[in-house]
Design a protein around this motif. Structure first.
Motif, short mmCIF file in Angstrom:
data_model
loop_
_atom_site.label_atom_id
_atom_site.label_comp_id
_atom_site.label_asym_id
_atom_site.label_seq_id
_atom_site.Cartn_x
_atom_site.Cartn_y
_atom_site.Cartn_z
N TRP A 22 -15.30 17.92 10.02
CA TRP A 22 -15.10 17.25 11.32
C TRP A 22 -14.89 18.25 12.46
O TRP A 22 -15.08 17.91 13.62
CB TRP A 22 -13.92 16.28 11.23
CG TRP A 22 -12.56 16.91 11.20
CD1 TRP A 22 -11.89 17.37 10.11
CD2 TRP A 22 -11.70 17.16 12.32
NE1 TRP A 22 -10.68 17.88 10.47
CE2 TRP A 22 -10.53 17.77 11.82
CE3 TRP A 22 -11.81 16.92 13.69
CZ2 TRP A 22 -9.47 18.15 12.64
CZ3 TRP A 22 -10.75 17.30 14.51
CH2 TRP A 22 -9.60 17.90 13.98
N ALA A 29 -16.41 13.70 15.46
CA ALA A 29 -15.09 13.72 14.80
C ALA A 29 -14.61 12.33 14.36
O ALA A 29 -14.05 12.20 13.28
CB ALA A 29 -14.07 14.40 15.71
N PRO A 66 3.25 15.06 6.75
CA PRO A 66 2.50 14.56 7.92
C PRO A 66 1.72 15.65 8.65
O PRO A 66 0.63 15.39 9.18
CB PRO A 66 3.59 13.97 8.84
CG PRO A 66 4.76 13.73 7.95
CD PRO A 66 4.70 14.75 6.86
N SER A 70 -2.26 15.32 9.02
CA SER A 70 -2.85 15.19 10.36
C SER A 70 -3.98 16.19 10.60
O SER A 70 -4.67 16.13 11.61
CB SER A 70 -1.78 15.36 11.44
OG SER A 70 -1.40 16.73 11.53
N PHE B 142 -0.02 3.91 13.03
CA PHE B 142 -0.40 4.88 14.07
C PHE B 142 -0.26 4.24 15.45
O PHE B 142 -0.56 3.06 15.63
CB PHE B 142 -1.86 5.32 13.89
CG PHE B 142 -2.09 6.10 12.61
CD1 PHE B 142 -1.79 7.45 12.56
CD2 PHE B 142 -2.56 5.46 11.48
CE1 PHE B 142 -1.98 8.16 11.38
CE2 PHE B 142 -2.76 6.17 10.29
CZ PHE B 142 -2.47 7.52 10.25
N PHE B 147 -4.88 9.27 17.53
CA PHE B 147 -6.05 10.05 17.07
C PHE B 147 -6.62 10.88 18.22
O PHE B 147 -7.17 10.34 19.17
CB PHE B 147 -7.10 9.11 16.45
CG PHE B 147 -6.62 8.60 15.13
CD1 PHE B 147 -6.91 9.29 13.96
CD2 PHE B 147 -5.80 7.48 15.06
CE1 PHE B 147 -6.42 8.86 12.73
CE2 PHE B 147 -5.30 7.04 13.83
CZ PHE B 147 -5.61 7.73 12.67
N TYR B 149 -8.39 14.04 17.62
CA TYR B 149 -9.61 14.76 17.21
C TYR B 149 -9.73 16.12 17.89
O TYR B 149 -10.76 16.45 18.46
CB TYR B 149 -10.86 13.92 17.51
CG TYR B 149 -10.80 12.51 16.99
CD1 TYR B 149 -10.77 12.26 15.62
CD2 TYR B 149 -10.80 11.42 17.86
CE1 TYR B 149 -10.73 10.95 15.13
CE2 TYR B 149 -10.77 10.12 17.38
CZ TYR B 149 -10.73 9.89 16.01
OH TYR B 149 -10.70 8.61 15.54
N ARG B 155 -6.58 19.58 14.59
CA ARG B 155 -5.62 18.47 14.52
C ARG B 155 -6.38 17.15 14.68
O ARG B 155 -6.88 16.84 15.75
CB ARG B 155 -4.60 18.65 15.65
CG ARG B 155 -3.36 17.84 15.50
CD ARG B 155 -2.53 18.14 14.30
NE ARG B 155 -1.83 19.42 14.38
CZ ARG B 155 -1.05 19.90 13.40
NH1 ARG B 155 -0.86 19.20 12.29
NH2 ARG B 155 -0.46 21.06 13.53
N PHE B 156 -6.44 16.38 13.57
CA PHE B 156 -7.19 15.12 13.59
C PHE B 156 -6.39 14.03 14.31
O PHE B 156 -6.90 13.32 15.14
CB PHE B 156 -7.48 14.71 12.15
CG PHE B 156 -8.57 13.71 12.00
CD1 PHE B 156 -9.90 14.05 12.24
CD2 PHE B 156 -8.30 12.41 11.59
CE1 PHE B 156 -10.92 13.13 12.10
CE2 PHE B 156 -9.32 11.48 11.45
CZ PHE B 156 -10.62 11.85 11.70
N PHE B 157 -5.11 13.96 13.96
CA PHE B 157 -4.24 13.05 14.72
C PHE B 157 -2.92 13.75 15.00
O PHE B 157 -2.60 14.77 14.39
CB PHE B 157 -4.02 11.72 13.99
CG PHE B 157 -3.39 11.80 12.63
CD1 PHE B 157 -2.00 11.90 12.47
CD2 PHE B 157 -4.17 11.75 11.49
CE1 PHE B 157 -1.43 11.97 11.22
CE2 PHE B 157 -3.60 11.82 10.22
CZ PHE B 157 -2.23 11.93 10.08
N PRO B 159 0.70 14.12 14.44
CA PRO B 159 1.59 13.61 13.37
C PRO B 159 2.84 12.93 13.90
O PRO B 159 3.42 12.09 13.22
CB PRO B 159 1.93 14.87 12.57
CG PRO B 159 1.58 16.03 13.43
CD PRO B 159 0.52 15.58 14.38
N MET B 162 2.39 9.15 13.92
CA MET B 162 2.20 8.42 12.66
C MET B 162 3.57 7.94 12.20
O MET B 162 4.56 8.67 12.31
CB MET B 162 1.60 9.34 11.60
CG MET B 162 1.37 8.65 10.27
SD MET B 162 0.67 9.77 9.02
CE MET B 162 2.18 10.43 8.33
N PRO B 177 2.12 5.44 5.08
CA PRO B 177 1.44 4.69 6.14
C PRO B 177 0.09 4.14 5.67
O PRO B 177 -0.39 4.51 4.61
CB PRO B 177 1.23 5.76 7.21
CG PRO B 177 1.18 7.05 6.46
CD PRO B 177 2.05 6.88 5.25
#
Lengths: 438, 350
Positions: A22, A29, A66, A70, B142, B147, B149, B155-157, B159, B162, B177
């Motif tokens: 991604w 993404a 987490p 993430s 969430f 999110f 991206y 970092r996708f989301f 943290p 969450m 979650p």
């Protein structure tokens, strides 16, 4: 059919199988939550005459921490059956295989869902039966509790039999019997009255009989009980094998077990995973691979490796040192052994193993030109190591697009892969036996 | 006026199949044709009611859609791209984590047009209550903007956005979650079907309240009761939409009225009349009962077509149906996007 053709599955995963896919500059993404992305990728597989697309599953975010969760695109995903139902009505030939656990569902609901997917797709559904091993999943179903390995499989055996009985509960031509005055011909209904150790099921599915008799059964279990369950009930078995010798041993083992259950050698297709990185030249392929590896954060790679080894944490050990000795677990025993063997055989450090597994997650990786990739596949196909392959593109859509444009024509030219679909159902294209009419 | 369309293969009349003896009516394409027609007519949602959680033991019903409803919903969502899709699912038949995933996924596939018709356990109201709370908490795993991206940072989301439910209740224990992204409409819309009996769960959690009565008096009573219950639960009247089940029997002309005259065995208020007469009655009923709209249960496919072709344009001429451009089901229903508990300062973990 005199010519033997290999079977191909496209194992889909969000933006790619590579853990850092991604982050690639070309990557979309949010792909993992974008239905249009998945429909487009499924259509690429269909253009490449793939037997099936395949969706894995876990009923949890796979990382407890987490901060690490993430950083992984895999943390969130579509529920596989919902995803494939959407893809089913936007494709016409490619098979649709969803993973679903026997530990946290019950047979009626699951059999019903696969029957729906089979109707929506005109007979292209498959069920990859898994028994769920992770603690994180168990905690989302805490009233069910995690079962030890043997009991999980005992439940899975009973689950599969109950599901088969439900799919056989409705014969062909049940609705609108010819010349009949009734909506349904009750003589063609076979209500299930299952009272076993794990389940009680009384009823029938409100569905027409599957256009392919029953959904295709897929398994990946590599333990002894897993292989026996596959030999008894599965049409396809996926496997993670690194070397040709491992793959041949697995292939021979599973095929040998078929005799015990009165099944023929062609009734079960063995389809190990392959992670192909294809370039017009070898150098281009290697450059593509290196570009992806650079995006793997060490913490994420090592945490993933730890999860495959079923250990809590590897951070106490030096990154550039070897793996420590592993305790025996009752979780995914086979995968652990494979990683330990690879580390010893090639003298890899924790960091190197982590990067290696992050790329292909324990599957066989081939980096090269179309003809090099085709050579590697053809060799294993002809030498008793595989009936086909579950193709894990590192990036979507580009990795699958590369495979379909470059490798598929090469396989077709060599006469080891179909040029046209044999039929409209997954069972017909796989060439596995039809069940009796129920 | 809100409009819903209750989907069946042949119509809600158990004898309707005898007038359309065609197996293709049971297939996806024919069902999609019905949904697409309702969408084109401006309907706000299609309802997949699924025998309300009752599993067939040894018979097949011509009134039931022969597909598991949440999966049919997902398939329909990709081919009908404006109408909301409300699917029934029983709390007795799904683990809460699995159900939360199904509907969260459906909400992504439909780009925010999903609703869950909650079919609670027969036996124990306590479990149903706890179940809906667990599902809601999982949908809140969430925050809206979790999110990010961020490719450069890997970092996708975020943290910190969450939330782990850690639910430990009398009936259920679910960590969380949820492993599905936040819904485009915050959370799928919660629908309940109400006749008689216990309405506490619907009053506390319901957003789209589907009222089922055979008489106007019965309907008036249920609507008044629900409004009181919603307010007693500390919510506002504007937090819910009241929609009544209607069985339209549309006559082509006044002369053709009463040709049949049958009372159909369908749960809902039967309305026989010309398009103008039915439009009058819908309008009167909405005003008298304080309803936002109606779910249409066509007794046959033909009656469904007549309602879409003749009654809906009449409602349009009266200005009762606007041109709806809203994208999510919540927006179509005029319901507020739920505020994430973290943003409202409430405790997220149960």
């Amino acid at each position: 059919m005199s010519e033997r053709h290999m079977k191909l599955g496209a194992f889909l995963m969000a933006g790619g199988h590579h853990i850092a896919a991604w982050r690639h500059p070309d990557a979309h993404a949010p792909a993992g939550s974008d239905i249009d992305h998945f429909i487009a990728v499924a259509r690429i597989a269909e253009r490449g005459k793939f037997d099936m697309i395949f969706i894995e599953d876990a009923a949890a975010i796979r990382e407890r921490n987490p901060d690490l969760a993430s950083q992984a695109a895999r943390s969130t995903a579509f529920e596989p059956l919902s995803l494939l139902a959407a893809i089913a009505v936007n494709t016409s030939h490619v098979g649709l295989v969803a993973t679903a656990s026997t530990s946290y569902t019950e047979p009626y609901g699951l059999a019903r869902s696969f029957a729906a997917l089979d109707q929506l797709s005109g007979g292209r559904a498959g069920w990859n039966l898994v028994t769920s091993a992770s603690e994180l999943e168990a905690e989302n179903f805490a009233s069910s509790g995690l079962r030890p390995h043997s009991q999980r499989y005992e439940r899975a055996e009973e689950f599969a039999d109950a599901a088969l009985a439900l799919w056989d509960g409705v014969e062909d031509g049940t609705y609108f019997p010819a010349g009949g005055e009734t909506f349904a011909d009750h003589s063609k209904l076979h209500p299930v009255h299952w009272h076993g150790k794990h389940f009680a099921v009384d009823g029938i599915l409100e569905s027409q009989r599957s256009p392919q008799g029953r959904p295709i059964m897929v398994q990946a279990g590599a333990s002894d009980v897993g292989k026996d369950l596959a030999a008894r009930t599965a049409d396809v078995v996926f496997a993670a094998s690194q070397t040709k010798a491992e793959a041949q041993a697995y292939y021979a083992d599973v095929k040998l077990r078929l005799g015990k259950y009165g099944r023929g050698q062609d009734d079960l297709k063995v389809m190990p995973g392959i992670s192909p990185i294809v370039g017009a030249t070898e150098e281009e392929a290697k450059a593509k691979y290196r570009a992806l590896q650079e995006f793997i954060p060490d913490a994420v790679g090592v945490a993933l490796l730890a999860s495959y080894l079923s250990v809590q944490d590897l951070s106490a050990y030096p990154l550039d040192g070897p793996l420590p000795e592993m305790p025996q677990t009752n979780l995914i025993q086979s995968r652990q052994q494979l990683i330990v063997d690879l580390g010893k055989r090639e003298g890899l450090s924790i960091r190197e193993l982590a990067r290696h597994f992050a790329g292909a997650r324990g599957h066989w990786q081939v980096v090269g030109t179309p003809s090099q990739v085709a050579d590697a596949m053809e060799e294993r196909f002809l030498d008793g190591a595989a009936d086909g392959f579950n193709v894990m593109a590192p990036l979507f859509p580009s990795g699958l697009e590369d495979f379909v444009t470059l490798v598929v024509p090469e396989l077709q030219r060599r006469g080891v892969f179909r040029k046209e679909y044999e039929g409209r159902t997954l069972r017909r294209n796989l060439g596995v036996a039809s069940p009796s009419k129920g | 006026m809100l409009l819903g369309y209750s989907l069946t293969p042949f119509g809600h009349d158990p004898d309707a199949w005898t007038k359309a003896r065609d197996r293709r009516r049971l297939g996806f394409d024919a069902l999609l044709d019905q949904v697409a027609a309702a969408e084109a007519a401006g309907f706000d949602f299609v309802l997949l009611a699924d025998r309300l959680g009752v599993r067939p033991v040894d018979d097949l019903s011509s009134v039931a859609v022969p597909f598991e409803p949440t999966l049919l919903a997902s398939a329909l969502a990709t081919r009908a791209d404006r109408i909301g899709i409300v699917a029934a699912a029983s709390t007795a038949q799904h683990e809460p984590y699995n159900l939360a995933r199904r509907f969260a996924s459906l909400d992504l596939v439909s780009k925010g047009r999903a609703g869950w018709l909650v079919v609670p356990d027969d036996g124990d109201a306590g479990r149903g209550n706890e179940y809906v709370d667990v599902v809601t908490a999982l949908w809140d795993s969430f925050e809206d903007d979790a999110f990010i991206y961020d490719k450069a940072a890997g970092r996708f989301f975020d943290p910190s956005k969450m939330h782990v439910a850690h639910h430990q209740g009398a009936y259920l224990a679910v960590r969380g979650p949820l492993n599905v992204n936040r819904s485009p409409q915050g959370r799928p819309v919660l629908a309940h079907l109400l006749e008689e009996g216990d309405d506490a769960l619907a009053a506390r959690t319901g957003e789209l309240l589907l009222l089922q009565a055979d008489t106007v008096e019965g309907l008036v009573a249920i609507a008044a009761r629900m409004i009181r219950s919603v307010e007693a639960a500390g919510r506002r009247r504007s937090d819910v939409r009241l929609v009544a089940n209607i069985v339209p029997v549309v006559a082509e002309s006044e002369q053709a009225l009463g040709e049949d005259g049958r009372i159909l065995p369908i749960a809902g208020i039967q309305m026989d009349g010309t398009p103008e007469m039915i439009a009058d009655r819908l309008q009167e009923l909405a005003t008298a009962t304080d309803l936002e709209g109606f779910t249409i249960l066509p007794p046959s496919l033909e009656m469904g077509q007549r309602f879409l072709g003749d009654v809906v344009p009449e409602l349009g001429r009266r200005g009762l149906i606007g041109s709806r451009r809203q994208e999510t089901l919540r927006d179509r229903l005029g319901l507020a996007q739920p505020v994430h508990p973290a943003a409202s300062g409430k405790e997220v973990s149960a």
